[in-house]
Design an enzyme around this catalytic site. Structure first.
Site, short mmCIF file in Angstrom:
data_model
loop_
_atom_site.label_atom_id
_atom_site.label_comp_id
_atom_site.label_asym_id
_atom_site.label_seq_id
_atom_site.Cartn_x
_atom_site.Cartn_y
_atom_site.Cartn_z
N LYS A 112 -1.63 39.46 20.83
CA LYS A 112 -0.85 40.20 19.85
C LYS A 112 -0.25 41.48 20.46
O LYS A 112 0.82 41.92 20.04
CB LYS A 112 -1.71 40.60 18.65
C1 LIG Z 1 -3.07 35.28 16.73
C2 LIG Z 1 -3.84 34.51 17.73
C3 LIG Z 1 -3.58 33.14 17.96
C4 LIG Z 1 -2.58 32.35 17.16
O1 LIG Z 1 -1.26 32.71 17.42
P1 LIG Z 1 -0.09 32.32 16.40
O2 LIG Z 1 1.10 33.03 16.90
O3 LIG Z 1 -0.54 32.79 15.05
O4 LIG Z 1 0.05 30.83 16.46
C5 LIG Z 1 -4.30 32.50 18.96
N1 LIG Z 1 -5.24 33.16 19.67
C6 LIG Z 1 -5.52 34.46 19.47
C7 LIG Z 1 -6.59 35.10 20.27
C8 LIG Z 1 -4.82 35.19 18.50
O5 LIG Z 1 -5.11 36.50 18.31
#
Ligand SMILES: *Cc1c(COP(=O)(O)O)cnc(C)c1O
Length: 466
Positions: A112
């Protein structure tokens, strides 16, 4: 570049407007009016560029008319300056033809940060230009909240108020949020579940006087700027592995479909991507859709990969819109029906065209643990549960002669219990977070009531204004 809504009833807007708005007024998601194109020579010219410069070049056409390349470059340099790896998004080989790209070297140890670090700076830039302030509210089950807080701390045009379900995030995740003591950050622990927190956020946005009074804004995963900021790392690894003169495939552990949608966008821009493999845990709606055209929601079940414990993948609407040849009326019909019944009747030709590019694999907790063990044993690689699911999906669908890159989305130290259970090792937190368990925490516990939460948001904003 102008942006239009997937549901067709919202006004066309600029990049900066879409950044601040998040969701379109008609409930749809914003999409660029056209896909920027890079020629083979233009891709080749990006090989070997430092990551921030590559990112600015890839994002610039999306921001055209709102933010100049020079400004973008400055913001990208600043956004990725605090990452703890010189390559920002390093590529690691784990098997023949199978690679891992680590997206977790930012301040909160999850992917993120890749988008949020830039988003915080973009918000600050646009708000300064317009001489405005906003209050960002969000609900989190873990990673999104801390990434937003880290990206926005200390920026006086932004107040950030994050709701988390009391006692239902991991301790690392909670402390990453609650130990940030800047005046513009407020943490609220709601006596309830993550869904309660999300409902409270929706209710605050639906409360028009409150929304206006507080100038509410959101940085959730439907914000187009987040997708745009996730495209460059696909470009980076594809170029390193021979693109545009060779095809590559990607495998992505998926929840809201935002990360893998960015890979799809890179392909729209001309990057030669052969296959996109979507990994899920037991919350496997996307895999059921890809394998059997079964897009029906079930109860969310907790798993070892909590950031993927999702039943409705909001960004799927963007792919649907494209596969429907941008027929907004058809998109709206399908989405409204899905909301009402929990099941989407995707036309067969749309499903088939999705399958030409996407493959899905779902792993339950046992299989996830087995994959963590295998990577540790055979490749000396420590993968967290989310990343392990991505690697398994990439291995399953890999093709000879076409390198496959699996996205590693979280640092293994973020999930100490899962790692200890799988391989008996607790990975160390990176130096910047080593004292996380000793830091002072600050948060307010409130009942699951809209009026009380709205007051807590007001207090948070007042605190920042002082
Ligand atoms: C948010 C997240 C995901 C999923 O990503 P999306 O963009 O929602 O598909 C996968 N792994 C981690 C560690 C995340 O924080």
């Amino acid at each position: 570049m102008r942006y239009l809504s997937t549901r067709g009833h919202a006004p066309v807007r600029s990049f900066s407007d879409v950044l601040l708005a998040g969701l379109a007024d008609d409930g749809g998601l914003y999409m660029p009016e056209s896909w920027p194109q890079f020629s083979a020579d233009e891709w080749r010219a990006m090989r070997g560029l430092p990551y921030p410069e590559l990112a600015a070049r890839v994002i610039a056409p999306f921001a055209e008319g709102s933010i100049s390349y020079e400004t973008l470059l400055e913001l990208c340099r600043d956004a990725y300056a605090r990452f703890d790896h010189a390559a920002i998004v390093p590529l690691v080989q784990v098997e023949d033809g199978l690679f891992v790209q680590e997206l977790f070297h930012g301040p909160t140890l999850a992917f993120k940060d890749m988008a949020m670090q830039l988003l915080g700076r973009l918000f600050d830039h646009v708000l300064t230009e317009r001489d405005e302030r906003v209050t960002i509210v969000g609900a989190t089950s873990g990673d999104t909240g801390s990434a937003a807080i880290e990206a926005c701390r200390g920026r006086d045009r932004l107040t950030v108020v994050i709701l988390h379900p009391e006692g239902r995030t991991s301790e690392v995740q909670r402390r990453q949020m609650t130990t940030v003591l800047d005046a513009n950050i407020a943490n609220i622990a709601v006596e309830g579940t993550f869904d309660d927190c999300q409902d409270l956020v929706k209710a605050m946005f639906a409360d028009a006087p409150f929304r206006t009074e507080m100038r509410l804004s959101a940085v959730n995963s439907i914000n187009w700027a987040r997708i745009a900021a996730q495209i460059p790392y696909y470009v980076y690894s594809a170029l390193a592995l021979g693109a545009p003169d060779r095809e590559v495939s990607f495998a992505v552990p998926t929840g809201n479909f935002g990360n893998v949608l960015a890979a799809w966008a890179a392909r729209q821009m001309g990057l030669p991507i052969r296959r996109l493999c979507v990994g899920s845990n037991r919350n496997d709606i996307l895999t059921r859709f890809l394998n059997a055209n079964d897009m029906s929601t079930r109860e969310v079940a907790p798993s070892l990969s909590p950031s993927m414990d999702i039943q409705v993948s909001s960004n799927f609407e963007r792919l649907l819109f494209e596969l429907l040849n941008r027929d907004a009326a058809a998109c709206e019909r399908l989405m409204t029906g899905f909301r009402a019944t929990g099941k989407m009747d995707v036309p067969d030709e749309v499903w088939s065209s999705a399958r030409e590019l996407f493959s899905g694999l779902a792993l339950d907790d046992q299989a996830t643990e087995t994959e963590i063990q295998r990577l540790h044993r055979e490749s000396l690689y420590l993968a967290d549960p989310h990343s392990a699911i991505g690697v398994a999906a990439g291995r399953k669908y890999r093709e000879a002669g076409c390198p496959t890159v699996a996205m590693a989305t979280a640092h293994p130290a973020k999930f100490p219990d899962a790692m200890r259970a799988a391989i008996g090792v607790i990975p160390a937190l990176p130096p910047a977070l080593a004292d996380l368990y000793e830091r002072e925490e600050r948060y307010r516990v409130v009942p699951n009531r809209l009026d009380v939460v709205e007051d807590a948001v007001r207090i948070g904003a007042l605190h920042n204004a002082r």
